[in-house]
Design an enzyme around this catalytic site. Structure first.
Site, PDB file in Angstrom:
ATOM      1  N   LEU A 242       0.858  -1.191   0.000  1.00 15.61           N
ATOM      2  CA  LEU A 242       0.000   0.000   0.000  1.00 15.61           C
ATOM      3  C   LEU A 242       0.893   1.238   0.000  1.00 15.61           C
ATOM      4  CD1 LEU A 242      -3.148  -0.757   2.163  1.00 15.61           C
ATOM      5  CD2 LEU A 242      -2.845  -0.801  -0.308  1.00 15.61           C
ATOM      6  N   HIS A 243       1.408   1.545  -1.191  1.00 15.53           N
ATOM      7  CA  HIS A 243       2.352   2.659  -1.322  1.00 15.53           C
ATOM      8  C   HIS A 243       1.750   3.984  -0.816  1.00 15.53           C
ATOM      9  CE1 HIS A 243       4.741   0.173  -4.118  1.00 15.53           C
ATOM     10  NE2 HIS A 243       3.644  -0.055  -4.806  1.00 15.53           N
ATOM     11  N   ASP A 244       0.725   4.442  -1.530  1.00 16.16           N
ATOM     12  CA  ASP A 244       0.255   5.819  -1.325  1.00 16.16           C
ATOM     13  C   ASP A 244      -0.399   6.076   0.038  1.00 16.16           C
ATOM     14  OD1 ASP A 244       1.245   6.424  -3.828  1.00 16.16           O
ATOM     15  OD2 ASP A 244      -0.661   6.075  -4.848  1.00 16.16           O
TER      16      ASP A 244
END
Ligand code: BDR
Ligand code: CA
Length: 313
Positions: A242-244
């Site tokens: 879950l980068h962002d």
């Protein structure tokens, strides 16, 4: 403390969607003044549409959404349908948005909003290529010193690259824009792959989203079901990164992240390493620090926060 006023600049993208949902679920921490779409994971028309789909999923149709730049400053657009699917939001079946797209251009909205507020009160949160933010800085240099902080997802040091051997996607798509932002002098916090590859949606974590039993919880679980196959196949990892959402989680719980204040420069000329974020993690250059470059995350704390906040929507 009053909630921080933020503008989310984004190219949704399933992980962008979760980042937006987390912000919209946290009004005591962040006041989302607007969402500005940029071309990135998919073309602009889709990112502007997807941003509104997410606002409607969250029941927050009063958040204005603006369309911005449809291509990088000086290059052709590179997209990432191979990760996010044809729509950018593949996975759940979500209705087309009813809420309108604002007529104003995203770059004008950024400029106008920063100018209209006191110095040091607006935080920019880029979750995609930095084209809109760099264009705003180029067109209105007076706003640069007014921005409180930029908290962005992009780059990598130890993890090197995900779109090329040396570059992370958001920076690679528009390295010239990233260069402008990193040289701007604004206080910058970076969530690179070094952090986001530790924020993995394992099966129990995705089960927890699904178990919320709400349209938001189920949609997030279905987005992850789709999005995870890419990283599982490529890295053999336990789930989707879950980068962002690391960006919006930082605004709520900065204590979940640790990093170093170092010099970060962007490669803009070598074809071999185009878009690489050259982070002076070991402080060997003497170049002045220009960014807080994160290196670690309390992943359990992060997923606990996410599940608790998404349950509110
Ligand atoms: C970044 O690129 C996009 O695919 C994601 O939405 C994220 O912003 C990760 O490299
Ligand atoms: Ca993104």
């Amino acid at each position: 403390m009053a909630p921080r006023k933020i503008i989310i600049d984004t190219d949704p993208g399933q992980d962008d969607a979760v980042a937006i949902l987390l912000a919209l679920a946290s009004p005591e921490d962040v006041d989302v003044l607007g969402i500005t779409a940029v071309a990135g994971n998919v073309p602009l028309e889709l990112t502007a549409k997807n941003a509104r789909i997410i606002c409607e999923l969250a029941g927050k149709t009063d958040v204005p959404v603006f369309a911005g730049c449809d291509r990088p400053l000086g290059r052709d657009l590179v997209t990432a349908e191979h990760v996010h699917g044809k729509t950018g939001l593949d996975g759940p079946s979500l209705p087309d948005p009813q809420m309108p797209l604002q007529e104003q251009h995203a770059v004008d909205f950024i400029i106008e909003t920063v100018r209209a507020h006191d110095t040091g009160t607006i935080t920019l949160c880029p979750l995609g290529p930095l084209t809109n933010v760099a264009t705003a800085f180029q067109r209105a240099p007076d706003i640069v010193e007014k921005v409180q902080q930029i908290v962005l997802m992009g780059g990598a040091y130890f993890e090197v690259g995900n779109i090329t051997p040396t570059a992370e996607f958001n920076i690679y798509v528009d390295p010239e824009a990233a260069d402008i932002v990193f040289k701007s002098g604004v206080d910058i916090v970076v969530m690179p792959l070094d952090v986001t590859h530790k924020a993995l949606v394992t099966k129990p974590r995705n089960d927890a989203f699904r178990a919320l039993g709400t349209p938001v919880g189920v949609a997030v679980a279905e987005m992850t079901d789709f999005f995870e196959r890419f990283d599982k196949e490529k890295y053999g990892s336990a789930g989707a990164p879950l980068h962002d959402p690391c960006v919006t989680a930082y605004l709520i719980r900065p204590d979940l992240f640790t990093g170093r204040h170092v010099n970060v420069e962007v490669e803009t000329s070598s074809d071999l390493t185009m878009g690489m974020t050259v982070a002076d993690w070991w402080r060997v250059t003497g170049r002045p620090a220009n960014a807080m470059f994160m290196g670690d995350i309390d992943a359990d704390g992060f997923f606990g926060l996410l599940t608790e906040r998404l349950a509110r929507l």
